[in-house]
Design an enzyme around this catalytic site. Sequence first.
Site, PDB file in Angstrom:
ATOM      1  CD  GLU A  15      -2.542  -1.005   2.268  1.00 33.88           C
ATOM      2  OE1 GLU A  15      -4.050  -0.945   2.702  1.00 33.88           O
ATOM      3  OE2 GLU A  15      -1.938  -1.134   3.309  1.00 33.88           O
ATOM      4  CG  ASP A 214     -12.917  -5.320  -0.490  1.00 37.46           C
ATOM      5  OD1 ASP A 214     -13.795  -4.785  -0.039  1.00 37.46           O
ATOM      6  OD2 ASP A 214     -11.608  -5.466  -0.216  1.00 37.46           O
TER       7      ASP A 214
HETATM    8  N1  ADE Z   1     -10.021  -3.312   3.434  1.00 36.46           N
HETATM    9  C1  ADE Z   1     -10.494  -3.539   2.661  1.00 36.46           C
HETATM   10  N2  ADE Z   1     -11.383  -3.502   2.369  1.00 36.46           N
HETATM   11  C2  ADE Z   1     -11.865  -4.963   3.533  1.00 36.46           C
HETATM   12  C3  ADE Z   1     -13.188  -4.899   4.280  1.00 36.46           C
HETATM   13  N3  ADE Z   1     -14.043  -5.463   3.175  1.00 36.46           N
HETATM   14  N4  ADE Z   1     -13.108  -4.665   5.205  1.00 36.46           N
HETATM   15  C4  ADE Z   1     -12.649  -4.266   6.163  1.00 36.46           C
HETATM   16  N5  ADE Z   1     -11.512  -3.390   6.045  1.00 36.46           N
HETATM   17  C5  ADE Z   1     -10.772  -3.436   4.348  1.00 36.46           C
END
Ligand code: ADE
Length: 255
Positions: A15, A214
């Site tokens: 990141e 996501d």
């Molecule tokens: N970071 C990236 N995706 C995430 C998720 N689905 N829940 C918590 N932190 C995240």
Amino acid sequence: MKISRLGVLSALPQELGDLCDQLDRATTVEKARRHYHCGRIGETTVVATTARIGKVAAASTTTTLIQHFEVDAIVFVGVAGGLGRDIAVGDVVLASELLQHDLSAAPLFPPHEIPLLGMQRIPTDSALTGAVRIAAGQAIRRWQAQASHPHFSQSELHEGLIISGDQFIHQPGHAQTLLAAFPDALAVEMEGAAVAQVCWEHGTPFAVIRTISDRADAQAPVAFDQFLSEVAAPMSSGILRGLFDAIAGSSQGAS
Ligand code: ADE
């Protein structure tokens, strides 16, 4: 905006993008089980590090950046799950404020209020967030022009509430429950609100920017590593490059 020493923080090494490779006169200091990469970019001293995942890890690392490395501002860069309806994978979300969705001392205190601080939401620093906004906009436009990856060609920049908690959100219905509790939340992650609380308590300006990896659903863990290296890392590199240009430009303007 004059920043002499900037802390740049992520949860995971990918990141940070290529930031550590960009540091001049780089040295590494180990402290409290983390590696702090110190160096220069132009006139700015940079301290870059990875907190690991979760709010305690982020709070500990932020405290070290402020108290030991004496940074005068912090930028957190990384990935998040998209919550808002318009937030797509590959978009970028810039925090205007952050909240801990899993913190509640009710009925002793109002739900989600940080006990005895009297706040639920912590606002980011407007000048630093403004510089990150410009940098992110430029990075997105560059990527759209190159269209080198399907996620980049349509990515959009959003700004608003990011919520944080010590859970990776992927179970059916969990994202909907969070959205029902916080209808204006754009994204969910696991560190930002902890960085916000520590910075607020120290009076340290901070900003948080996240590429959406996501939709916080059952697909969230799938291809997470691939997204980190193929999308999040180059996006972070682009945003940080633009941010250092903005910092250099504004300090020249100020002199
Ligand atoms: N970071 C990236 N995706 C995430 C998720 N689905 N829940 C918590 N932190 C995240």
